[in-house]
Scaffold this motif. Structure first.
Motif, PDB file in Angstrom:
ATOM      1  N   THR A 287       0.876  -1.165   0.000  1.00  0.00           N
ATOM      2  CA  THR A 287       0.000   0.000   0.000  1.00  0.00           C
ATOM      3  C   THR A 287       0.915   1.217   0.000  1.00  0.00           C
ATOM      4  OG1 THR A 287      -0.130   0.132   2.412  1.00  0.00           O
ATOM      5  CG2 THR A 287      -1.818  -1.180   1.277  1.00  0.00           C
TER       6      THR A 287
ATOM      7  N   GLN B 111      -3.652   5.451  -0.272  1.00  0.00           N
ATOM      8  CA  GLN B 111      -3.644   4.185   0.443  1.00  0.00           C
ATOM      9  C   GLN B 111      -4.668   3.195  -0.093  1.00  0.00           C
ATOM     10  OE1 GLN B 111      -3.956   4.937   4.634  1.00  0.00           O
ATOM     11  NE2 GLN B 111      -1.955   5.939   4.754  1.00  0.00           N
TER      12      GLN B 111
ATOM     13  N   SER C 298      -4.638   2.382  -3.104  1.00  0.00           N
ATOM     14  CA  SER C 298      -3.923   1.912  -4.302  1.00  0.00           C
ATOM     15  C   SER C 298      -4.419   2.596  -5.570  1.00  0.00           C
ATOM     16  CB  SER C 298      -4.042   0.385  -4.448  1.00  0.00           C
ATOM     17  OG  SER C 298      -3.457  -0.264  -3.341  1.00  0.00           O
TER      18      SER C 298
END
Length: 738
Positions: free
Chosen positions: A391, A423, A425
């Protein structure tokens, strides 16, 4: 009378004194000589007596040699070879030509320790207890591997030994970490190891004169009874090639050159390890792994680092690593934490205030112009989840970057680029700027996950799902000619190398690059070109849209003219294929209807041909695991029509004069059916027509066998029947006219 006798008496007295002095001097010389002979004989006798008594009462050279050999084999599990063992009053016990293997035998030729001679001095025979007073090691070489237990054994051996002091003269020292060499001596060093109670102290330097100005490497160290080990190494104008391994670990460098100064401190105790340092590098040249394929040359920079490994419960460890690399032009730092589950947390910060200050120092970019600012701030966490290993959270920012690549004749200006990775992605990026002075905008959105593969060479695999939209006002295809030729030359070179070296098949799906980047890639790309031109003098082709879809190894490409509602100006190009099998394939289709071209279409028999309007329908199919196979297996068929053709004869020395057969340029139309396989091309139902001529026939080529092109035509010229046979081969053209 006395007046005449006095000088004579004085002369006689002087002669007498001189004679007496000569007699005395001769006696002193004889006495001194006799004394010297007596002392020498005494020393020789005493030495022989000392050696005899020592060998008789205390020393058995044969037993000593066997004992040392057995000790090394049993306690260190290493093979040892000892040369001549002797004893003298001055040097003590001497061992010549010592070799200790890094294994239990000498089969691999890896040596842990070698020395030309070792002197073991003893105390006086007059003392009640004879003990070892000093060991001197001459012209030796020590190679330690941090991955092997032998390095700890050597230190432990010194601590447990009875030697109060060991001096190494002309020592060559190398520290390795597996197959990587970390550091080695630039020139032989002098090292003194002292034992005080149960603690070892040592100091070293590589200068015969222990003055800072003359020393390249020097330092101190210690090892106590509890196992605490400390080493402090200092460098002064030290060649980087002798500490290349350390730089590899610290800044991911390769083949580094230049000089360095600074210090490295290392300590370890009960599984804990601490490493810190500060190095100034001058005239540095080498690869920097933190930026792939980037080689710097003749640059100065400072590197600060600290590494700490802490032992925790269950024999697991935690690692902290900090590093800063900087010079006036750039700054890079990273903080890495590895927890007891061996998962990493990485914080990266980088800043280049003005790229133009380092461009001349980058080998691959030295002849190009790149200016602008780059900032990077990223936090990466390993989760331990196999399908979502990373992440991240961070941003990459570029502003006012001007790129001019001389070899490719490519120019781009990036006004602003922001790439944000959160975070979840998710990646969001927006880029504005110009390409060849034409404004463009790029918007990119995606979800990027990283999976960790097991029991394979590839560590991480990208799960990527993204959409890219690219809009540009005007594109001149001629501007990208150099890039196309560069790719073409790369393909030709790859084919040539493969044929010369007879390289075996390596399937695409088995390559690390495919596994990492393409196996799970899903990408939808949209390119909008408002005005497309072939070159600066050609007519506008139209408003073109490109859509490229990549889906886990499958390719779908569509290019079409958005103005196709205007009759007679249609473009449709498509590419379908897949590279997710052992034998990738593609199918390429082109459909162009009445396109206003007004440009070059071909060269033949020393003449350039240009057509006002072109129509092409072409279908090509190929399969193969490499560029060579794709060319050999390709086949294509279709038809074409070129209208309003003009030609210009530029070479009539080795070629026929086409104007004699085709008449004046203009108002010529050429059409036919196209077929081909590999490098050979065939044209069926060929027709060349104008108000003055009409020819029909066919062509064939045999380029794959080193041949050329044959045109077999029949028809009429100005109403007269004619049969023609054109032959073009190796830039020469001729005809047989009937």
């Amino acid at each position: 009378m006395l007046k005449f006798l006095f000088p004579i008496l004085l002369h006689l007295i002087q002669k007498l004194k001189q004679g007496i002095f000569n007699i005395i001097r001769s006696r002193w010389m004889v006495s001194f000589f006799l004394f010297f002979v007596l002392v020498t004989s005494s020393v020789y006798t005493a030495n022989n007596f000392y050696v005899y008594e020592m060998k008789k009462k205390y020393i058995n050279l044969y037993r000593i040699k066997n004992s040392i050999t057995k000790y090394v084999k049993m306690n260190m599990n290493r093979a040892i070879i000892l040369g001549i063992v002797d004893f003298s009053m001055l040097d003590g016990i001497t061992f010549d030509d010592i070799k200790i293997s890094n294994e239990e035998d000498f089969s691999n030729n890896k040596l842990l320790f070698t020395s030309q001679r070792v002197d073991v001095k003893l105390s006086s025979i007059l003392e009640k207890n004879i003990y070892l007073s000093k060991v001197t090691v001459h012209n030796s070489n020590i190679e330690l591997d941090l991955n092997e237990i032998s390095s700890e054994q050597i230190i432990q051996y010194f601590r447990e030994s009875k030697f109060p002091q060991i001096e190494f003269k002309n020592l060559n020292f190398t520290i390795k970490n597996g197959n990587r060499e970390l550091i080695r001596t630039q020139k032989p060093i002098r090292m003194i190891v002292k034992k005080i109670d149960e603690e070892l102290f040592f100091e070293f330097d590589d200068s015969y004169i222990n003055i800072p100005f003359f020393r390249g490497m020097f330092g101190t160290g210690s090892y106590d009874a509890e196992g605490r080990f400390h080493l402090d190494i200092r460098f002064n104008d030290y060649s980087l090639k002798y500490m290349n391994g350390i730089l590899t670990e610290l800044i991911d460098s390769k083949n580094s050159e230049g000089k360095g100064e600074g210090f490295i401190k290392f300590s370890t105790f009960k599984g804990e390890m601490n490493l810190e340092g500060d190095l100034n590098l001058f005239n540095y040249s080498g690869d920097i792994g933190i930026i792939p394929n980037l080689e710097l040359k003749s640059i100065s920079m400072n590197t600060k680092f600290s590494y700490f490994k802490e032992s925790v419960e269950d024999n697991k460890t935690e690692i902290y690593f900090k590093r800063k690399i900087s010079n006036p032009a750039f700054y890079y730092s990273d903080n890495i934490f590895v927890n007891r589950e061996n998962l990493k947390k990485i914080q990266i910060d980088a800043n280049i205030e003005d790229f133009s200050k380092i461009t001349p120092r980058i080998s691959s970019l030295a002849d190009n112009t790149i200016t602008g600012k780059i900032k990077v701030n990223f936090l990466i966490n390993e989760t331990g989840k196999a399908n979502d290993w990373f992440t991240g959270d961070g941003i990459v920012s570029i502003s006012n970057m001007n790129i001019n690549l001389k070899d490719l004749k490519f120019s781009m200006f990036i006004d602003k680029l922001d790439l944000i990775y959160n975070q979840k992605s998710e990646i969001n990026s927006n880029v504005t700027g110009t390409i060849f002075s034409t404004p463009f905008q790029l918007v990119y959105k995606s979800v990027l996950n990283h999976a960790k593969l097991k029991n394979q060479k590839v560590d991480y695999q990208f799960y990527h799902t993204g959409v890219l939209d690219f809009n540009i006002d005007r594109v001149n295809l001629f501007d990208f000619k150099q890039i196309y030729e560069s790719i073409s030359n790369f393909v030709k070179e790859e084919i040539r190398e493969r044929q010369e070296k007879m390289l075996p098949d390596t399937y695409v799906i088995g390559s690390p690059y495919y596994k990492m980047y393409f196996e799970k890639l899903i990408l939808d790309t949209n390119l909008n070109i408002n005005d497309l031109y072939k070159n600066n003098t050609s007519s506008k082709i139209g408003k073109v849209k490109l859509n490229l879809k990549l889906y886990k190894g499958a390719i779908n490409l569509d290019i079409y003219d958005e103005l196709n509602d205007k009759k007679g100006n249609d473009i449709n190009i498509s590419l379908r294929g897949s590279f997710d099998k052992k034998m990738p394939y593609y199918e390429f289709k082109v459909a162009i209807n009445e396109l206003q071209w007004n440009d070059h279409i071909m060269e033949f028999c020393g003449a350039n041909f240009r057509a006002d309007t072109i129509s092409i329908n072409l279908n090509s199919v190929a399969s193969g695991n490499n560029f060579s196979d794709l060319i050999v297996t390709r086949s294509y068929n279709g038809d074409f029509v070129f209208k309003n053709i003009f030609f210009e004869q530029y070479d009539t020395i080795d070629n026929i004069n086409l104007q004699e057969y085709l008449g004046s340029t203009g108002n010529i139309e050429i059409k036919g059916l196209l077929q081909g396989y590999s490098q050979d091309v065939y044209v069926r139902n060929l027709e060349i027509a104008s108000p003055a001529i009409i020819f029909r026939g066919n062509t064939n080529s045999n380029y794959s066998r080193g041949g050329g092109v044959n045109f077999n035509l029949y028809g009429s010229q100005n109403g007269k029947p004619i049969v023609l046979n054109f032959v073009e081969k190796k830039n020469k053209c001729g005809t047989n006219k009937k």
